[in-house]
Write a protein that holds these residues in place. Sequence first.
Motif, mmCIF file in Angstrom:
data_model
loop_
_atom_site.group_PDB
_atom_site.id
_atom_site.type_symbol
_atom_site.label_atom_id
_atom_site.label_comp_id
_atom_site.label_asym_id
_atom_site.label_seq_id
_atom_site.Cartn_x
_atom_site.Cartn_y
_atom_site.Cartn_z
ATOM 1 N N GLY B 352 0.819 -1.205 0.000
ATOM 2 C CA GLY B 352 0.000 0.000 0.000
ATOM 3 C C GLY B 352 0.857 1.260 0.000
ATOM 4 O O GLY B 352 0.513 2.263 -0.613
ATOM 5 N N ILE B 353 2.026 1.156 0.676
ATOM 6 C CA ILE B 353 2.920 2.320 0.721
ATOM 7 C C ILE B 353 3.667 2.465 -0.608
ATOM 8 O O ILE B 353 3.828 3.555 -1.141
ATOM 9 C CB ILE B 353 3.910 2.180 1.899
ATOM 10 N N LEU B 354 4.090 1.318 -1.165
ATOM 11 C CA LEU B 354 4.892 1.354 -2.391
ATOM 12 C C LEU B 354 4.030 1.692 -3.615
ATOM 13 O O LEU B 354 4.472 2.400 -4.510
ATOM 14 C CB LEU B 354 5.598 0.010 -2.604
ATOM 15 N N PHE B 355 2.816 1.131 -3.675
ATOM 16 C CA PHE B 355 1.958 1.372 -4.842
ATOM 17 C C PHE B 355 0.630 1.955 -4.380
ATOM 18 O O PHE B 355 -0.390 1.271 -4.366
ATOM 19 C CB PHE B 355 1.706 0.073 -5.610
ATOM 20 N N PRO B 356 0.640 3.228 -4.000
ATOM 21 C CA PRO B 356 -0.592 3.798 -3.437
ATOM 22 C C PRO B 356 -1.726 3.865 -4.461
ATOM 23 O O PRO B 356 -2.892 3.897 -4.079
ATOM 24 C CB PRO B 356 -0.164 5.190 -2.980
ATOM 25 N N GLN B 357 -1.397 3.858 -5.780
ATOM 26 C CA GLN B 357 -2.494 3.990 -6.759
ATOM 27 C C GLN B 357 -3.327 2.724 -6.876
ATOM 28 O O GLN B 357 -4.469 2.771 -7.307
ATOM 29 C CB GLN B 357 -1.950 4.418 -8.133
ATOM 30 N N PHE B 358 -2.711 1.575 -6.491
ATOM 31 C CA PHE B 358 -3.511 0.351 -6.524
ATOM 32 C C PHE B 358 -3.945 0.010 -5.108
ATOM 33 O O PHE B 358 -3.129 -0.271 -4.244
ATOM 34 C CB PHE B 358 -2.703 -0.802 -7.100
ATOM 35 N N PRO B 359 -5.240 0.077 -4.841
ATOM 36 C CA PRO B 359 -5.698 -0.095 -3.461
ATOM 37 C C PRO B 359 -5.720 -1.567 -3.052
ATOM 38 O O PRO B 359 -6.729 -2.246 -3.164
ATOM 39 C CB PRO B 359 -7.112 0.491 -3.482
ATOM 40 N N LEU B 360 -4.567 -2.074 -2.583
ATOM 41 C CA LEU B 360 -4.491 -3.470 -2.125
ATOM 42 C C LEU B 360 -5.018 -3.556 -0.699
ATOM 43 O O LEU B 360 -4.543 -2.872 0.191
ATOM 44 C CB LEU B 360 -3.041 -3.963 -2.172
ATOM 45 N N GLN B 361 -6.030 -4.383 -0.524
ATOM 46 C CA GLN B 361 -6.623 -4.521 0.806
ATOM 47 C C GLN B 361 -6.707 -5.984 1.180
ATOM 48 O O GLN B 361 -6.862 -6.847 0.315
ATOM 49 C CB GLN B 361 -8.030 -3.928 0.807
ATOM 50 N N LEU B 362 -6.613 -6.239 2.484
ATOM 51 C CA LEU B 362 -6.769 -7.609 2.966
ATOM 52 C C LEU B 362 -8.198 -8.071 2.689
ATOM 53 O O LEU B 362 -9.149 -7.416 3.099
ATOM 54 C CB LEU B 362 -6.483 -7.660 4.463
#
Lengths: 228, 401
Positions: B352-362
């Motif tokens: 999430g920090i490295l690729f903020p544009q892709f919203p990776l969520q658990l």
Amino acid sequence: MIQLRHIERVFMVGEEEVHALRDVSITAEAGEYIAIMGPSGSGKSSLLNILGLLDRPDSGAYELDGTLVSNLDEKQQAAIRMHKIGFVFQFFHLVPRLSAFDNVALPLVLSGVKPDERQTRVSTALAAFGLGNRARHRPDQLSGGQRQRVAIARATIMQPSVILADEPTGNLDRSSGIEVAEILEELNHQGMTLIMVTHDPDMGKRSRRQILMVDGRVEGGKGEDRSP
Amino acid sequence: MRLRDILSFSIRAATANRGRVLLMLLAMAIGVGSVVVFISLGDSARNYVIDQFSSLGTDLLIVLPGRSETTGGPPPLLGETPRDLTLDDAMALSRARTVRRMAPIIAGSAPISVQGLEREMLVLGSSSELFAIRHLALSQGSFLPPGDLSRAESVCVIGLKGKKELFGSGPAIGRWLRIGDRRFRVIGILSSPGVSLGEDLGEIVIIPVAAAQSLFNASSLFRILVEAKNSAVIEPTRQAILEIIRQRHEGEDDITVITQDAVLTTFNRIFQALTLSVTGIAAISLVVAGIMIMNVMLVAVSNRRAEIGLLKAIGASRGQILGLFLAESTLLSTVGAAIGLVVALLGIRLAGILFPQFPLQLAPWSPAIAIAVALISGIAFGVLPAHRAANLEPALALARR
């Protein structure tokens, strides 16, 4: 009281049949002190394993305190081992990662005794065997004699009626051997039946009765032999 | 035996052999971690796409010329092409009761020039309603004026990037540009530079639909966007559209109406399949971890033969030995799974920090799945070693030191 009637035990070693026990019949009254003697390979340990329900005879009957235990199922035999029989081994067989206290507590843990009751019973037992200050020591921090005393404390913590000892002094120096023998004899005085396998004649002489095994048979004995 | 005693016995037995146990925990952690990360990845991708679609408005229907599905029956004797969608068709649609807005679309590529600067750009012929339907935003000026769709006013709205390329940083509103052989006055500049549904809104020129018709010399529409009054009337709206066009096209069903719903369902299905397959791949590592548990436990059983014999001698039944060893393998796999879960959470946080544009969520249910699988594999792969331990002959186990 122990009654063995016509016990047979045959092992297959490769293609060959080995008769470990041939028609063994022994009677031992409660509170007796018996030494089972004989050369190695004569069937002493096989006999002790049958007596301790660690092994089943191929034929014959085994009665312990009026119960025909040779016909019980695995779980019932485990219960008999837990409550009626205490084992003492030549190599102590203490669990190396557990302290003296925990080793002695093991039978209580297995039978589901509450922790606070365990605490008092084990502490009392350790104190009685002169191990009060060794409770937190692991087996590798104890001397041979101390280890065997821990093993005896474990064997007797459930108040069994029979103690089976397999060369209990075989791995100890002379003085700790005598010390261990005296502890076992003291337990015998308190009423526990003591059956000891040994090939040390000096140890054998201490007992009130000797059974001599040769080639799987009871060849004879001295003392108060009341077996048929 | 009491549960607490079983657990403490197992913990001490497991921790007595650190190296091998750490290795096994690592394997289990990697397995569980990758399952959680992959499930979350698939789930987040799905949510991302659905979000993108939803931002277009879920009440959207897209009308395309031609049928996308075959209806069976013999093929027509004479070659029959689907009828074009015309501007009149589009205007007829806006009269349906449940339609809130309607925007016809003609799309094509054309050279655009301003004083010798020339760029090839996407030209979209549409109406003022497109602004609301596609949730566009302006940075300057105004959008196409509402009014008669058949009037070919010479005005245009231009994307932000296109504006910079053609006019530089100077003002563009009120200036003229040339599309093909016609001249248009710039009246507005779009603000959102993003990509929506594959169309780059930065490099786009929007002109009135009638102007596009004459520019591309075509009367047929590329598609018609229809916004229903609310999401509850999407299906009636679809039926109404089909009915209106059927009447206008002499009883022929020669259009396709795509609802946002149908598109979403399809995407949902695609992403679920995708998630399942990557999860399946990750699950292989869980199986590997399970086999490692089995290995660790088998070694433990053979190392602890004397101990097992002793436990039997002091009264442990087969069942108790079985329980002790199963507890140990279950404990190991649970701890491994917990570590894996923590690693996965940290990994997702880091992504999430490295690729903020892709919203990776658990994915909310992924920890439950991972823990369940870990427990099942711990028990399943622990059964064989535990059985071996329980079946040891005590006399033989004690005979050797």
